[in-house]
Design a protein around this motif. Structure first.
Motif, PDB file in Angstrom:
ATOM      1  N   PHE A   1      -1.706  11.323  -5.487  1.00 60.41           N
ATOM      2  CA  PHE A   1      -2.928  11.852  -4.894  1.00 60.41           C
ATOM      3  C   PHE A   1      -4.057  10.835  -4.839  1.00 60.41           C
ATOM      4  O   PHE A   1      -4.695  10.651  -3.807  1.00 60.41           O
ATOM      5  CB  PHE A   1      -3.400  13.094  -5.669  1.00 60.41           C
ATOM      6  N   PHE A   2      -4.330  10.168  -5.930  1.00 58.82           N
ATOM      7  CA  PHE A   2      -5.480   9.272  -5.972  1.00 58.82           C
ATOM      8  C   PHE A   2      -5.309   8.075  -5.059  1.00 58.82           C
ATOM      9  O   PHE A   2      -6.241   7.689  -4.346  1.00 58.82           O
ATOM     10  CB  PHE A   2      -5.748   8.831  -7.412  1.00 58.82           C
ATOM     11  N   ALA A   3      -4.143   7.474  -5.036  1.00 60.73           N
ATOM     12  CA  ALA A   3      -3.916   6.327  -4.168  1.00 60.73           C
ATOM     13  C   ALA A   3      -3.923   6.737  -2.702  1.00 60.73           C
ATOM     14  O   ALA A   3      -4.497   6.056  -1.859  1.00 60.73           O
ATOM     15  CB  ALA A   3      -2.602   5.651  -4.523  1.00 60.73           C
ATOM     16  N   ALA A   4      -3.285   7.850  -2.383  1.00 62.96           N
ATOM     17  CA  ALA A   4      -3.228   8.299  -0.989  1.00 62.96           C
ATOM     18  C   ALA A   4      -4.622   8.599  -0.459  1.00 62.96           C
ATOM     19  O   ALA A   4      -5.011   8.127   0.615  1.00 62.96           O
ATOM     20  CB  ALA A   4      -2.333   9.526  -0.868  1.00 62.96           C
ATOM     21  N   LEU A   5      -5.372   9.374  -1.202  1.00 61.59           N
ATOM     22  CA  LEU A   5      -6.724   9.698  -0.748  1.00 61.59           C
ATOM     23  C   LEU A   5      -7.624   8.469  -0.737  1.00 61.59           C
ATOM     24  O   LEU A   5      -8.404   8.262   0.189  1.00 61.59           O
ATOM     25  CB  LEU A   5      -7.330  10.787  -1.644  1.00 61.59           C
ATOM     26  N   GLY A   6      -7.510   7.632  -1.755  1.00 67.84           N
ATOM     27  CA  GLY A   6      -8.347   6.431  -1.831  1.00 67.84           C
ATOM     28  C   GLY A   6      -8.071   5.464  -0.693  1.00 67.84           C
ATOM     29  O   GLY A   6      -9.002   4.978  -0.044  1.00 67.84           O
ATOM     30  N   LEU A   7      -6.801   5.157  -0.432  1.00 73.49           N
ATOM     31  CA  LEU A   7      -6.469   4.241   0.655  1.00 73.49           C
ATOM     32  C   LEU A   7      -6.808   4.822   2.014  1.00 73.49           C
ATOM     33  O   LEU A   7      -7.266   4.117   2.914  1.00 73.49           O
ATOM     34  CB  LEU A   7      -4.986   3.862   0.594  1.00 73.49           C
ATOM     35  N   TRP A   8      -6.608   6.127   2.160  1.00 74.53           N
ATOM     36  CA  TRP A   8      -6.958   6.760   3.435  1.00 74.53           C
ATOM     37  C   TRP A   8      -8.465   6.702   3.669  1.00 74.53           C
ATOM     38  O   TRP A   8      -8.923   6.353   4.757  1.00 74.53           O
ATOM     39  CB  TRP A   8      -6.468   8.204   3.439  1.00 74.53           C
ATOM     40  N   MET A   9      -9.260   7.012   2.646  1.00 75.48           N
ATOM     41  CA  MET A   9     -10.717   6.983   2.790  1.00 75.48           C
ATOM     42  C   MET A   9     -11.217   5.565   3.020  1.00 75.48           C
ATOM     43  O   MET A   9     -12.111   5.330   3.836  1.00 75.48           O
ATOM     44  CB  MET A   9     -11.386   7.608   1.563  1.00 75.48           C
ATOM     45  N   LEU A  10     -10.640   4.583   2.330  1.00 73.47           N
ATOM     46  CA  LEU A  10     -11.032   3.191   2.519  1.00 73.47           C
ATOM     47  C   LEU A  10     -10.713   2.732   3.932  1.00 73.47           C
ATOM     48  O   LEU A  10     -11.550   2.111   4.594  1.00 73.47           O
ATOM     49  CB  LEU A  10     -10.324   2.301   1.502  1.00 73.47           C
TER      50      LEU A  10
ATOM     51  N   GLN B   1       0.826  -1.209   0.000  1.00 71.06           N
ATOM     52  CA  GLN B   1       0.000   0.000   0.000  1.00 71.06           C
ATOM     53  C   GLN B   1       0.862   1.262   0.000  1.00 71.06           C
ATOM     54  O   GLN B   1       0.537   2.239  -0.668  1.00 71.06           O
ATOM     55  CB  GLN B   1      -0.953  -0.009   1.191  1.00 71.06           C
ATOM     56  N   ILE B   2       1.959   1.255   0.725  1.00 69.37           N
ATOM     57  CA  ILE B   2       2.858   2.414   0.717  1.00 69.37           C
ATOM     58  C   ILE B   2       3.475   2.582  -0.665  1.00 69.37           C
ATOM     59  O   ILE B   2       3.605   3.709  -1.160  1.00 69.37           O
ATOM     60  CB  ILE B   2       3.922   2.280   1.825  1.00 69.37           C
TER      61      ILE B   2
END
Length: 87
Positions: free
Chosen positions: A47-56, A38-39
């Protein structure tokens, strides 16, 4: 002027990636491989991965916390509780 906007954009991306990486490292429910993968995704797709994984992860945490508070707490030995009223 145009280059200053890109510096701000890149600075925000780096700060966001660092904060999400720290967030993922501190999670206890993920295995080492999952954390590493994930890191890596966060840094490859900023941006998309960071926000997506954080929101999930946040949505899963909210569900787990809601279930933990339901039905907990000590009970007395008779099982009647303190609102009995059967005197």
């Amino acid at each position: 002027m145009e280059f200053e906007i890109w510096y701000v954009f890149i600075g925000i991306a780096i700060l966001l990636n660092i904060s999400v990486s720290v967030f993922l490292i501190r999670r206890d429910d993920l295995e080492t491989f999952q954390k590493s993968a994930q890191i890596l995704i966060v840094w490859l797709i900023p941006f998309f991965a960071a926000l997506g994984l954080w929101m999930l992860s946040r949505s899963q945490d909210a569900t787990a916390k809601a279930h933990k508070s339901f039905g907990g707490g000590p009970q007395d030995s008779s099982g009647a509780g303190s609102a009995g009223g059967g005197d």
